[in-house]
Design an enzyme around this catalytic site. Structure first.
Site, mmCIF file in Angstrom:
data_model
loop_
_atom_site.group_PDB
_atom_site.id
_atom_site.type_symbol
_atom_site.label_atom_id
_atom_site.label_comp_id
_atom_site.label_asym_id
_atom_site.label_seq_id
_atom_site.Cartn_x
_atom_site.Cartn_y
_atom_site.Cartn_z
ATOM 1 N N GLU A 276 -6.477 -9.562 -32.479
ATOM 2 C CA GLU A 276 -5.265 -10.377 -32.489
ATOM 3 C C GLU A 276 -5.059 -11.060 -33.842
ATOM 4 O O GLU A 276 -3.941 -11.404 -34.210
ATOM 5 C CB GLU A 276 -5.340 -11.433 -31.378
ATOM 6 N N HIS A 297 -24.294 8.293 -24.266
ATOM 7 C CA HIS A 297 -24.059 9.441 -23.377
ATOM 8 C C HIS A 297 -22.582 9.597 -23.041
ATOM 9 O O HIS A 297 -22.226 10.314 -22.125
ATOM 10 C CB HIS A 297 -24.901 9.285 -22.105
ATOM 11 N N LYS A 411 5.880 -9.388 -23.072
ATOM 12 C CA LYS A 411 6.295 -10.482 -22.192
ATOM 13 C C LYS A 411 7.806 -10.457 -22.015
ATOM 14 O O LYS A 411 8.314 -10.579 -20.901
ATOM 15 C CB LYS A 411 5.880 -11.836 -22.790
HETATM 16 O O1 PA5 Z 1 -5.598 -16.278 -28.972
HETATM 17 C C1 PA5 Z 1 -4.564 -16.549 -28.383
HETATM 18 O O2 PA5 Z 1 -3.789 -17.432 -28.790
HETATM 19 C C2 PA5 Z 1 -4.190 -15.856 -27.105
HETATM 20 O O3 PA5 Z 1 -5.025 -14.791 -26.815
HETATM 21 C C3 PA5 Z 1 -4.218 -16.837 -25.936
HETATM 22 O O4 PA5 Z 1 -5.510 -17.350 -25.790
HETATM 23 C C4 PA5 Z 1 -3.783 -16.178 -24.638
HETATM 24 O O5 PA5 Z 1 -2.554 -15.543 -24.800
HETATM 25 C C5 PA5 Z 1 -3.668 -17.214 -23.534
HETATM 26 O O6 PA5 Z 1 -2.755 -18.199 -23.870
HETATM 27 P P1 PA5 Z 1 -2.694 -19.586 -23.127
HETATM 28 O O7 PA5 Z 1 -3.980 -20.285 -23.329
HETATM 29 O O8 PA5 Z 1 -1.552 -20.299 -23.771
HETATM 30 O O9 PA5 Z 1 -2.450 -19.314 -21.670
#
Ligand code: PA5
Length: 423
Positions: A276, A297, A411
Site C-alpha cells: 500500500e 512444494h 469502494k
Molecule cells: O493502511 C491503511 O491506511 C489502510 O489499510 C487502513 O488500515 C484500512 O483501510 C482500514 O481503515 P480504517 O482503520 O479506517 O477502517
C-alpha cells in the site's frame, strides 16, 4: 542491544560496489527527508518517534484494560481490516503456541465480507463470554462496520444493558461514525493519533490492546521497537539499498520467506505495509510471501526456474522456540538413518541453507535478516525496522508512501452497486 542483522552476502554477486555507492547518497537523503519530516505525506509521520514518546500512562491503561477483558471474557473479538488488524494478528500468531488454548482466545472479524465467516463466528460465540475491540481509524470502513453491527446485536441479546461495558473502541479522537457511537454509548475508547496511518499504527492502541489481551508484554514490544529506533539505521540502509538496486535491475517481486510458519501473518502485515505504501504512480516492488518448506512444494518450482524477476528476503530465526530430536530406530526402513538423533531445527536450517544456495544458482538474490529468536522484543524491533525502511524506500522510489489513493476505486464501484446515497 538487539542482534538482528541484515546480511547482504547472498546478494553480492548480483550487486556491484558502485551500485551501492551511488544509491547510498539517495538513501541518506531519503532518511533525512523522513526524519526531518519534510518529504511527501509528512502529515502522517506520527509513528516515527512513537518508540521513544509513547506515554507510560497509555501503556498502563492498555495493560489494565487488557487485564479486565481477560477476567471477564473467554474470547476477544477484534474487528478491523488492513492496518487495523494485520499488525496485532502478526504479533499474536508469531508469539502464541501453535496449539495453545491457555488464556483468552483472540479472534478476528471484519476483514472480509464472508457471510459464512460471519455466520460461523456468531454460532461459535453464542455460548461463550466475549468482549469486542472494534478498530477503525476512519470509523466508516464498510467491512468492520457490518461486523460490528452484527456482533453488537449478539452482545446485546446476551448481556442486555451490560453489553456496552464489553465494547472497546479504537478510533480517531474526533471524526467518524465509530467515534460518534463511542461517545453516545460511553464505550471505553482509545485514540488513533491523527498523524498515524493505518498500516503504521501497530505501536498505537490499534495493535497494543489486542496484543496485551492475548497475554504478551507490550512494554517489551516497545523496548524492541526502541532498539530499532535508536540503532536500526544501518540495517535499514542496507535493506533499502539492496531492494532498490535489485528493483532497478528488473527484479520486480520481493518474496518474504520464512522457515517458521508462525511468521505467516508477519508476512501478511509486511505485504500490506509495502504494497500500500509503494505500489503507486505505476511503480513499486510487488510484495509476495511464502512459508518454507511447505511452499517449496508449490511455489518452489517457479522461484527456481520461472521468470527471473524475483528476489527474496529471508527471515531467519536462529534459535527456535522449541526443538525436538528425530527418533533413532533399529531398522531404518524409512531411510532417515542419516539424520536420526539430529534436531528438527538442524534439519530445517540445512533446508534453508540448501534452498538459499539453489535459489542463488537460479539467479534469485537473497537478502537475509538474521533474528536470534522470536519474542516480543525482536518482533518489536522488526515492526519498527520495516516501517522506517518502508518510509525511506518509498522516498527513494519517488512516491508518497503514506497515502493509498488506489484503494478508493473498488469502494466507489461497490457503493454505486449497493445504492449508497451520494454514489
Ligand atoms: O493502511 C491503511 O491506511 C489502510 O489499510 C487502513 O488500515 C484500512 O483501510 C482500514 O481503515 P480504517 O482503520 O479506517 O477502517
Amino acid at each position: 542491544m538487539s542482534k538482528i542483522k541484515v546480511k547482504l552476502s547472498n546478494c553480492e554477486q548480483f550487486i556491484n560496489k558502485n551500485d551501492y555507492k551511488s544509491i547510498f547518497s539517495e538513501i541518506e537523503n531519503a532518511l533525512l527527508l523522513l526524519e526531518n519530516k519534510q518529504g511527501k505525506g509528512n502529515d502522517y509521520l506520527g509513528w516515527i518517534d512513537l518508540p521513544n514518546t509513547i506515554s507510560p500512562l497509555l501503556l498502563d491503561d492498555l495493560n489494565k484494560t487488557a487485564k479486565k477483558i481477560r477476567s471477564e471474557s473467554k474470547v476477544l473479538v477484534v474487528i478491523g481490516i488492513g492496518g487495523s488488524y494485520l499488525g496485532s494478528k502478526a504479533v499474536i500468531n508469531g508469539l502464541k503456541g501453535y496449539f495453545s488454548n491457555k488464556g483468552i482466545e483472540v479472534l478476528f472479524m471484519g476483514n472480509s465480507i464472508s457471510s459464512t465467516y460471519i455466520s460461523e463466528i456468531i454460532d461459535y460465540l453464542s455460548d461463550k463470554d466475549f468482549s469486542i475491540n472494534v478498530i477503525s481509524k476512519s470509523g466508516t470502513t464498510t467491512e468492520p462496520a457490518i461486523a460490528f453491527r452484527v456482533i453488537n446485536e449478539l452482545l446485546i441479546k446476551k448481556y442486555g444493558k451490560k453489553a456496552s461495558g464489553r465494547i472497546y473502541v479504537t478510533t480517531d479522537e474526533n471524526k467518524g461514525a465509530l467515534r460518534k457511537l463511542a461517545n453516545e454509548h460511553k464505550y471505553k475508547s482509545f485514540i488513533i493519533p491523527d498523524n498515524i496511518g493505518g498500516r503504521f499504527s501497530i505501536l498505537t492502541p490499534v495493535g497494543l490492546l489486542p496484543i496485551a489481551v492475548a497475554g504478551f508484554d507490550i512494554n517489551l514490544l516497545i523496548k524492541g521497537a526502541k532498539q530499532a529506533y535508536e540503532y536500526g539505521d544501518e540495517n535499514i540502509k542496507n535493506y533499502v539499498a539492496a531492494r532498490n538496486i535489485l528493483y532497478r535491475q528488473g527484479k520486480k517481486i520481493e518474496i518474504m520467506v520464512n522457515y517458521e510458519p508462525k511468521l505467516h501473518y508477519f508476512t501478511e502485515w509486511w505485504k500490506q505495509l509495502f504494497g500500500e505504501s509503494e505500489g503507486k504512480d505505476g511503480k513499486g516492488i510487488f510484495p509476495a510471501g511464502v512459508d518454507f518448506s511447505a511452499d517449496l512444494h508449490s511455489m518452489g518450482q517457479y522461484i527456481q526456474d520461472g521468470e527471473r524477476i524475483l528476489f527474496e528476503t529471508v527471515l531467519n530465526i536462529e534459535n527456535p522456540i522449541k526443538d525436538y530430536s528425530i527418533p533413532i530406530t533399529k531398522d531404518n526402513t524409512d531411510g532417515l538413518g542419516y539424520i536420526e538423533g539430529k534436531s528438527i531445527n538442524y534439519v530445517n536450517s540445512k533446508a534453508m541453507r540448501g534452498t538459499i544456495a539453489a535459489h542463488i544458482d537460479g539467479a534469485v538474490p537473497i537478502i537475509e535478516i538474521n533474528i536470534p529468536s522470536l519474542n516480543e522484543q525482536t518482533i518489536g524491533y522488526l515492526l519498527y525496522f520495516f516501517e522506517k525502511a518502508c518510509g525511506v524506500s518509498g522516498y527513494v522510489l519517488g512516491v508518497n508512501p503514506f497515502n493509498q489513493p488506489g484503494v478508493e476505486k473498488y469502494k466507489t464501484n461497490m457503493f454505486t452497486l449497493l445504492g449508497k446515497p451520494g454514489y
